[in-house]
Design a protein around this motif. Structure first.
Motif, mmCIF file in Angstrom:
data_model
loop_
_atom_site.group_PDB
_atom_site.id
_atom_site.type_symbol
_atom_site.label_atom_id
_atom_site.label_comp_id
_atom_site.label_asym_id
_atom_site.label_seq_id
_atom_site.Cartn_x
_atom_site.Cartn_y
_atom_site.Cartn_z
ATOM 1 N N ASN A 184 11.473 14.905 -9.968
ATOM 2 C CA ASN A 184 11.102 13.559 -9.521
ATOM 3 C C ASN A 184 9.620 13.518 -9.159
ATOM 4 O OD1 ASN A 184 13.863 12.134 -9.254
ATOM 5 N ND2 ASN A 184 14.188 14.039 -8.111
ATOM 6 N N THR A 185 9.150 12.315 -8.894
ATOM 7 C CA THR A 185 7.760 12.116 -8.486
ATOM 8 C C THR A 185 7.702 11.191 -7.282
ATOM 9 O OG1 THR A 185 6.920 12.395 -10.745
ATOM 10 C CG2 THR A 185 5.498 11.225 -9.205
ATOM 11 N N ILE A 186 6.799 11.502 -6.361
ATOM 12 C CA ILE A 186 6.472 10.587 -5.267
ATOM 13 C C ILE A 186 5.131 9.945 -5.579
ATOM 14 C CG2 ILE A 186 5.964 10.353 -2.806
ATOM 15 C CD1 ILE A 186 7.685 12.829 -2.315
ATOM 16 N N ARG A 187 5.084 8.635 -5.461
ATOM 17 C CA ARG A 187 3.850 7.876 -5.696
ATOM 18 C C ARG A 187 3.408 7.236 -4.380
ATOM 19 N NH1 ARG A 187 4.787 2.925 -9.312
ATOM 20 N NH2 ARG A 187 4.931 4.411 -11.054
ATOM 21 N N PRO A 188 2.560 7.906 -3.620
ATOM 22 C CA PRO A 188 2.134 7.318 -2.348
ATOM 23 C C PRO A 188 1.111 6.209 -2.564
ATOM 24 C CG PRO A 188 1.733 9.703 -2.442
ATOM 25 C CD PRO A 188 2.005 9.238 -3.832
ATOM 26 N N GLY A 189 1.111 5.279 -1.620
ATOM 27 C CA GLY A 189 0.021 4.328 -1.531
ATOM 28 C C GLY A 189 -1.006 4.864 -0.552
ATOM 29 N N TYR A 190 -1.580 3.979 0.243
ATOM 30 C CA TYR A 190 -2.562 4.423 1.228
ATOM 31 C C TYR A 190 -1.878 5.284 2.285
ATOM 32 C CZ TYR A 190 -5.711 4.506 5.171
ATOM 33 O OH TYR A 190 -6.507 4.943 6.207
ATOM 34 N N ILE A 191 -2.395 6.510 2.463
ATOM 35 C CA ILE A 191 -1.921 7.415 3.500
ATOM 36 C C ILE A 191 -3.149 7.865 4.294
ATOM 37 C CG2 ILE A 191 -0.698 9.557 4.043
ATOM 38 C CD1 ILE A 191 1.106 7.513 2.699
ATOM 39 N N ASP A 192 -3.091 7.771 5.590
ATOM 40 C CA ASP A 192 -4.224 8.098 6.452
ATOM 41 C C ASP A 192 -4.343 9.615 6.590
ATOM 42 O OD1 ASP A 192 -6.333 7.975 8.193
ATOM 43 O OD2 ASP A 192 -5.133 7.442 9.946
ATOM 44 N N THR A 193 -5.170 10.220 5.735
ATOM 45 C CA THR A 193 -5.394 11.665 5.756
ATOM 46 C C THR A 193 -6.893 11.949 5.730
ATOM 47 O OG1 THR A 193 -5.485 11.972 3.354
ATOM 48 C CG2 THR A 193 -3.290 11.944 4.369
ATOM 49 N N GLY A 194 -7.223 13.235 5.741
ATOM 50 C CA GLY A 194 -8.614 13.638 5.686
ATOM 51 C C GLY A 194 -9.327 13.234 4.413
ATOM 52 N N LEU A 195 -8.579 12.822 3.394
ATOM 53 C CA LEU A 195 -9.190 12.321 2.165
ATOM 54 C C LEU A 195 -10.170 11.196 2.455
ATOM 55 C CD1 LEU A 195 -9.102 12.213 -1.033
ATOM 56 C CD2 LEU A 195 -7.341 10.467 -0.763
ATOM 57 N N THR A 214 -2.025 -6.244 6.673
ATOM 58 C CA THR A 214 -1.860 -6.801 5.331
ATOM 59 C C THR A 214 -0.603 -6.304 4.624
ATOM 60 O OG1 THR A 214 -4.275 -6.941 5.115
ATOM 61 C CG2 THR A 214 -2.976 -7.123 3.103
ATOM 62 N N PHE A 215 -0.327 -5.023 4.694
ATOM 63 C CA PHE A 215 0.814 -4.476 3.968
ATOM 64 C C PHE A 215 2.124 -4.963 4.592
ATOM 65 C CE2 PHE A 215 -1.241 -0.359 2.130
ATOM 66 C CZ PHE A 215 -2.244 -1.128 1.552
ATOM 67 N N PRO A 216 3.144 -5.251 3.780
ATOM 68 C CA PRO A 216 4.412 -5.762 4.314
ATOM 69 C C PRO A 216 5.041 -4.867 5.379
ATOM 70 C CG PRO A 216 4.341 -6.069 1.939
ATOM 71 C CD PRO A 216 3.121 -5.279 2.289
ATOM 72 N N ALA A 217 4.850 -3.558 5.299
ATOM 73 C CA ALA A 217 5.445 -2.651 6.294
ATOM 74 C C ALA A 217 4.738 -2.735 7.645
ATOM 75 C CB ALA A 217 5.425 -1.211 5.794
ATOM 76 N N ARG A 218 3.547 -3.378 7.670
ATOM 77 C CA ARG A 218 2.750 -3.488 8.906
ATOM 78 C C ARG A 218 2.565 -2.111 9.548
ATOM 79 N NH1 ARG A 218 2.212 -7.712 6.637
ATOM 80 N NH2 ARG A 218 2.323 -9.803 7.553
ATOM 81 N N HIS A 219 2.150 -1.160 8.705
ATOM 82 C CA HIS A 219 2.075 0.227 9.144
ATOM 83 C C HIS A 219 1.113 0.965 8.228
ATOM 84 C CE1 HIS A 219 3.349 4.330 9.992
ATOM 85 N NE2 HIS A 219 3.884 4.462 8.793
ATOM 86 N N ALA A 220 0.157 1.693 8.799
ATOM 87 C CA ALA A 220 -0.719 2.545 7.996
ATOM 88 C C ALA A 220 0.029 3.823 7.665
ATOM 89 C CB ALA A 220 -2.006 2.854 8.757
ATOM 90 N N GLY A 221 0.126 4.145 6.399
ATOM 91 C CA GLY A 221 0.930 5.283 5.968
ATOM 92 C C GLY A 221 0.493 6.588 6.597
ATOM 93 N N ILE A 244 9.478 7.591 -6.813
ATOM 94 C CA ILE A 244 9.661 6.889 -5.548
ATOM 95 C C ILE A 244 8.293 6.495 -5.007
ATOM 96 C CG2 ILE A 244 10.316 7.166 -3.130
ATOM 97 C CD1 ILE A 244 12.723 8.626 -3.943
ATOM 98 N N GLU A 245 8.104 5.211 -4.790
ATOM 99 C CA GLU A 245 6.845 4.717 -4.237
ATOM 100 C C GLU A 245 6.933 4.659 -2.714
ATOM 101 O OE1 GLU A 245 4.628 0.525 -4.552
ATOM 102 O OE2 GLU A 245 4.611 1.691 -6.420
ATOM 103 N N VAL A 246 5.968 5.279 -2.059
ATOM 104 C CA VAL A 246 5.884 5.276 -0.595
ATOM 105 C C VAL A 246 4.552 4.626 -0.247
ATOM 106 C CG1 VAL A 246 5.977 6.676 1.503
ATOM 107 C CG2 VAL A 246 7.211 7.419 -0.542
ATOM 108 N N SER A 247 4.565 3.304 -0.169
ATOM 109 C CA SER A 247 3.294 2.583 -0.102
ATOM 110 C C SER A 247 3.267 1.443 0.905
ATOM 111 C CB SER A 247 2.970 1.995 -1.484
ATOM 112 O OG SER A 247 3.877 0.945 -1.796
ATOM 113 N N GLY A 248 4.355 1.220 1.629
ATOM 114 C CA GLY A 248 4.366 0.112 2.567
ATOM 115 C C GLY A 248 4.304 -1.260 1.910
#
Length: 257
Positions: A184-195, A214-221, A244-248
């Protein structure tokens, strides 16, 4: 068919349990990879993190519970040697990739950037799966990592978009080729990391605030959000060939970047 006549064997582990399992995370020392490694360890797994060099646990105590091995994802012979050393294990997660901004542009003076990026991200993912395959135990899985640009291309990221799309296609193909090993594959959206350290502190705070409002989840990944998805893919025996998209909900709204 009622429960008394159902002869199918049911999984004995709880959905989030990795007790007694060995998990290898390629690129598991920082960012999303570290988040997945920590989640797997918390679920009971023995975790091996693979990267180009061994890191001091005195300087990075977050790695103290992991076994470390060296692996250069762009070196096929080194990848093969590392998995031979690791031996039998249950789940592989490949999160590593080239550094930020290394991919070049479509009309760059030459194609070194895109070749380097494709070699490291796509061919590196291929090599990890290829040389891990003989060592994966029954019931095992492989999980790749891409990113939101696979579904929502952005200007100047042609190499990234192409590499991510290629990895996602590879994932589906290997789900057939390697069955019953699940892929499988995970497709993240914005995730708050050192990147995002390429931004100033104020810019990063402002970006997180835009994401939260802005994002519907109202949460910074966060990395644990991706870790949760990785645990699901490792422990659910009926999920294979899936992205699987994990993007809020990032792709449902105008871009904040």
């Amino acid at each position: 068919m009622n429960a008394s006549t159902n002869n199918f064997e049911q999984p004995t582990l709880s959905p989030s349990s990795l007790n007694g399992k060995r998990v290898v995370v390629v690129g598991g020392k920082t960012g999303i990879g570290l988040g997945i490694a920590l989640s797997a360890y918390a679920a009971g797994a023995s975790v091996i993190v693979a990267s180009r060099r061994i890191t001091s646990v005195e300087q990075h105590p977050e790695l103290v519970n992991f076994e470390q091995v060296t692996l250069d994802i762009a070196d096929e012979a080194a990848v093969r040697k590392t998995f031979d050393i690791i031996g039998p294990f249950d789940h592989l997660v490949v999160t590593s990739g080239p550094g930020f901004g290394t991919w070049g542009t479509f009309m760059a003076d030459d194609m070194r950037g895109v070749r380097s990026y494709m070699d490291a991200k796509f061919m590196g993912s291929w090599a990890c799966a290829r040389y891990a395959a003989p060592h994966l135990q029954v019931g095992g899985s492989i999980t790749f990592l891409t990113g939101g640009t696979a579904a929502r291309p952005k200007l100047g990221l042609a190499a990234v978009v192409a590499a991510f799309a290629a990895v996602e296609s590879l994932s589906g193909s290997l789900a057939l080729e390697m069955a019953p090993i699940r892929v499988n594959t995970i497709r993240p959206g914005y995730i708050d990391t050192g990147l995002w350290n390429v931004l100033s502190v104020d810019e990063r705070i402002a970006l997180n605030e835009r994401v939260r409002t802005t994002f519907p989840a109202r949460h910074a990944g966060a990395t644990e959000d991706v870790g949760h998805a990785a645990l699901f893919l490792m422990t659910n025996p009926y999920v294979s060939g899936t992205v699987i998209e994990v993007s809020g909900g990032e792709n449902l709204v105008p871009s904040v970047f």
